[in-house]
Motif scaffolding. Structure first.
Motif, mmCIF file in Angstrom:
data_model
loop_
_atom_site.group_PDB
_atom_site.id
_atom_site.type_symbol
_atom_site.label_atom_id
_atom_site.label_comp_id
_atom_site.label_asym_id
_atom_site.label_seq_id
_atom_site.Cartn_x
_atom_site.Cartn_y
_atom_site.Cartn_z
ATOM 1 N N ASN A 11 0.822 -1.214 0.000
ATOM 2 C CA ASN A 11 0.000 0.000 0.000
ATOM 3 C C ASN A 11 0.857 1.266 0.000
ATOM 4 O O ASN A 11 0.783 2.038 0.951
ATOM 5 N N PRO A 12 1.704 1.505 -1.025
ATOM 6 C CA PRO A 12 1.905 0.777 -2.273
ATOM 7 C C PRO A 12 3.124 -0.144 -2.218
ATOM 8 O O PRO A 12 3.943 -0.063 -1.302
ATOM 9 N N ILE A 13 3.228 -0.988 -3.241
ATOM 10 C CA ILE A 13 4.429 -1.813 -3.412
ATOM 11 C C ILE A 13 5.604 -0.863 -3.652
ATOM 12 O O ILE A 13 5.428 0.214 -4.224
ATOM 13 N N HIS A 14 6.793 -1.251 -3.190
ATOM 14 C CA HIS A 14 7.963 -0.405 -3.413
ATOM 15 C C HIS A 14 9.183 -1.263 -3.743
ATOM 16 O O HIS A 14 9.113 -2.499 -3.724
ATOM 17 N N VAL A 15 10.289 -0.592 -4.064
ATOM 18 C CA VAL A 15 11.485 -1.306 -4.518
ATOM 19 C C VAL A 15 12.060 -2.209 -3.433
ATOM 20 O O VAL A 15 12.712 -3.205 -3.737
ATOM 21 N N GLY A 16 11.814 -1.900 -2.159
ATOM 22 C CA GLY A 16 12.279 -2.774 -1.079
ATOM 23 C C GLY A 16 11.569 -4.116 -1.110
ATOM 24 O O GLY A 16 12.202 -5.162 -0.934
ATOM 25 N N HIS A 17 10.251 -4.098 -1.348
ATOM 26 C CA HIS A 17 9.503 -5.359 -1.469
ATOM 27 C C HIS A 17 10.070 -6.208 -2.601
ATOM 28 O O HIS A 17 10.261 -7.423 -2.458
ATOM 29 N N ILE A 18 10.336 -5.558 -3.731
ATOM 30 C CA ILE A 18 10.795 -6.285 -4.916
ATOM 31 C C ILE A 18 12.200 -6.835 -4.705
ATOM 32 O O ILE A 18 12.475 -7.997 -5.032
ATOM 33 N N ALA A 19 13.083 -6.025 -4.131
ATOM 34 C CA ALA A 19 14.456 -6.480 -3.863
ATOM 35 C C ALA A 19 14.445 -7.668 -2.903
ATOM 36 O O ALA A 19 15.181 -8.647 -3.093
ATOM 37 N N LEU A 20 13.611 -7.599 -1.882
ATOM 38 C CA LEU A 20 13.511 -8.687 -0.915
ATOM 39 C C LEU A 20 12.968 -9.950 -1.577
ATOM 40 O O LEU A 20 13.507 -11.043 -1.373
ATOM 41 N N ALA A 21 11.929 -9.817 -2.389
ATOM 42 C CA ALA A 21 11.360 -10.983 -3.079
ATOM 43 C C ALA A 21 12.397 -11.634 -3.985
ATOM 44 O O ALA A 21 12.500 -12.868 -4.041
ATOM 45 N N GLN A 156 1.908 12.898 -0.298
ATOM 46 C CA GLN A 156 0.946 13.873 0.223
ATOM 47 C C GLN A 156 1.574 15.236 0.487
ATOM 48 O O GLN A 156 0.884 16.247 0.540
ATOM 49 N N HIS A 157 2.901 15.245 0.628
ATOM 50 C CA HIS A 157 3.603 16.508 0.865
ATOM 51 C C HIS A 157 4.360 17.000 -0.368
ATOM 52 O O HIS A 157 5.208 17.888 -0.273
ATOM 53 N N GLY A 158 4.076 16.388 -1.520
ATOM 54 C CA GLY A 158 4.679 16.834 -2.771
ATOM 55 C C GLY A 158 6.155 16.550 -2.903
ATOM 56 O O GLY A 158 6.852 17.192 -3.695
ATOM 57 N N GLU A 159 6.670 15.586 -2.122
ATOM 58 C CA GLU A 159 8.096 15.252 -2.172
ATOM 59 C C GLU A 159 8.339 14.119 -3.168
ATOM 60 O O GLU A 159 7.444 13.337 -3.477
ATOM 61 N N SER A 160 9.550 14.013 -3.624
ATOM 62 C CA SER A 160 9.918 13.009 -4.621
ATOM 63 C C SER A 160 9.869 11.591 -4.036
ATOM 64 O O SER A 160 10.242 11.370 -2.882
ATOM 65 N N ILE A 161 9.427 10.653 -4.855
ATOM 66 C CA ILE A 161 9.476 9.228 -4.496
ATOM 67 C C ILE A 161 10.318 8.470 -5.517
ATOM 68 O O ILE A 161 10.297 7.247 -5.563
ATOM 69 N N SER A 162 11.072 9.206 -6.293
ATOM 70 C CA SER A 162 11.951 8.604 -7.293
ATOM 71 C C SER A 162 12.927 7.649 -6.606
ATOM 72 O O SER A 162 13.521 7.978 -5.583
ATOM 73 N N GLY A 163 13.041 6.462 -7.145
ATOM 74 C CA GLY A 163 13.922 5.449 -6.570
ATOM 75 C C GLY A 163 13.281 4.640 -5.456
ATOM 76 O O GLY A 163 13.845 3.652 -5.006
ATOM 77 N N MET A 164 12.110 5.062 -4.996
ATOM 78 C CA MET A 164 11.428 4.344 -3.915
ATOM 79 C C MET A 164 10.403 3.344 -4.443
ATOM 80 O O MET A 164 10.136 2.329 -3.798
ATOM 81 N N VAL A 165 9.815 3.670 -5.578
ATOM 82 C CA VAL A 165 8.876 2.761 -6.246
ATOM 83 C C VAL A 165 9.361 2.600 -7.678
ATOM 84 O O VAL A 165 10.063 3.472 -8.204
ATOM 85 N N PRO A 166 9.016 1.485 -8.330
ATOM 86 C CA PRO A 166 9.419 1.337 -9.732
ATOM 87 C C PRO A 166 8.886 2.501 -10.572
ATOM 88 O O PRO A 166 7.775 2.987 -10.347
ATOM 89 N N ALA A 168 7.608 2.553 -13.348
ATOM 90 C CA ALA A 168 6.350 2.219 -14.028
ATOM 91 C C ALA A 168 5.112 2.630 -13.234
ATOM 92 O O ALA A 168 4.035 2.794 -13.815
ATOM 93 N N ILE A 169 5.252 2.792 -11.911
ATOM 94 C CA ILE A 169 4.063 3.121 -11.109
ATOM 95 C C ILE A 169 4.151 4.466 -10.392
ATOM 96 O O ILE A 169 3.257 4.803 -9.622
ATOM 97 N N ILE A 170 5.192 5.247 -10.652
ATOM 98 C CA ILE A 170 5.322 6.540 -9.963
ATOM 99 C C ILE A 170 4.067 7.392 -10.165
ATOM 100 O O ILE A 170 3.517 7.938 -9.201
ATOM 101 N N ASP A 171 3.609 7.512 -11.406
ATOM 102 C CA ASP A 171 2.430 8.350 -11.660
ATOM 103 C C ASP A 171 1.190 7.795 -10.969
ATOM 104 O O ASP A 171 0.374 8.561 -10.444
ATOM 105 N N ASP A 172 1.031 6.470 -10.956
ATOM 106 C CA ASP A 172 -0.109 5.846 -10.284
ATOM 107 C C ASP A 172 -0.086 6.147 -8.784
ATOM 108 O O ASP A 172 -1.108 6.495 -8.185
ATOM 109 N N VAL A 173 1.089 6.006 -8.180
ATOM 110 C CA VAL A 173 1.221 6.240 -6.741
ATOM 111 C C VAL A 173 0.883 7.699 -6.424
ATOM 112 O O VAL A 173 0.129 7.985 -5.485
ATOM 113 N N LYS A 174 1.403 8.605 -7.226
ATOM 114 C CA LYS A 174 1.103 10.030 -7.001
ATOM 115 C C LYS A 174 -0.392 10.293 -7.145
ATOM 116 O O LYS A 174 -0.977 11.040 -6.356
ATOM 117 N N HIS A 175 -0.997 9.676 -8.138
ATOM 118 C CA HIS A 175 -2.425 9.887 -8.381
ATOM 119 C C HIS A 175 -3.279 9.328 -7.246
ATOM 120 O O HIS A 175 -4.165 10.012 -6.731
#
Length: 183
Positions: A11-21, A156-166, A168-175
């Motif tokens: 909620n949401p998936i992130h690069v840590g989940h993927i690296a661990l998997a 929610q605070h308008g900060e970057s999430i680059s590198g935290m989620v793939p 491919a889903i950055i825009d979805d997460v922001k939305h």
């Protein structure tokens, strides 16, 4: 096949989940890891979860091209509340040709005796426990110092999430997690 079941709200998936998997798949010699998108955890306080299908869609999109990793919505179709024992039993009945291995964090392992049918899980399934940050005696898995809570806060605070989620889903997460614009 040996299939690892890695459950979470994602909620949401992130690069840590993927690296661990990825690491768990290799270290445990698993053919696949199914990232099981879960409804509300019965042992956790009610929290603001994004719609089940949206979380599943984002996880699927994030995992495209990841060898041996896939998003799974199986648990979303089972009766609520969602219990791991029920999920494993349903999976074993539907896919008797596979061996299912439960992948859980050390934080969940510390409270495993509170899980419904925990003794049955241990008797019938292999359980692999991976270390989680901030727990005594554990080592941090690279990239796992990212949390979905932190990602939601940053969006929610308008900060970057680059590198935290793939990407491919950055825009979805922001939305989906962003604060609605006043207008």
């Amino acid at each position: 096949m040996r299939i690892g079941i890695f459950g979470g709200s994602f909620n949401p998936i992130h690069v840590g989940h993927i690296a661990l998997a990825r690491q768990l798949r290799l270290l445990a010699k698993l053919d696949e890891v199914w990232l099981m998108v879960s409804p509300q955890n019965p042992l956790k306080l009610q929290s603001a979860l994004l719609n089940d299908q949206l979380r599943y869609q984002m996880a699927s999109k994030a995992l495209q091209g990841e060898e041996g990793l896939s998003a799974c919505d199986y648990e979303l179709h089972l009766p609520k509340p969602s219990y791991t024992w029920n999920t494993l039993q349903h999976l074993q009945q539907e896919y008797p040709q596979h061996t299912f291995i439960l992948l859980i964090g050390g934080d969940n392992w510390a409270h495993f005796e509170r899980w419904r049918h925990w003794k049955d899980i241990l008797r019938n399934y292999q359980v692999i426990v991976y270390p989680r940050d901030n727990h005594p005696g554990t080592i941090s898995v690279p990239l796992l110092n990212i949390s979905s809570t932190e990602i939601r806060h940053r969006v929610q605070h308008g900060e970057s999430i680059s590198g935290m989620v793939p990407d491919a889903i950055i825009d979805d997460v922001k939305h989906y997690y962003g604060t609605p614009q006043k207008g």
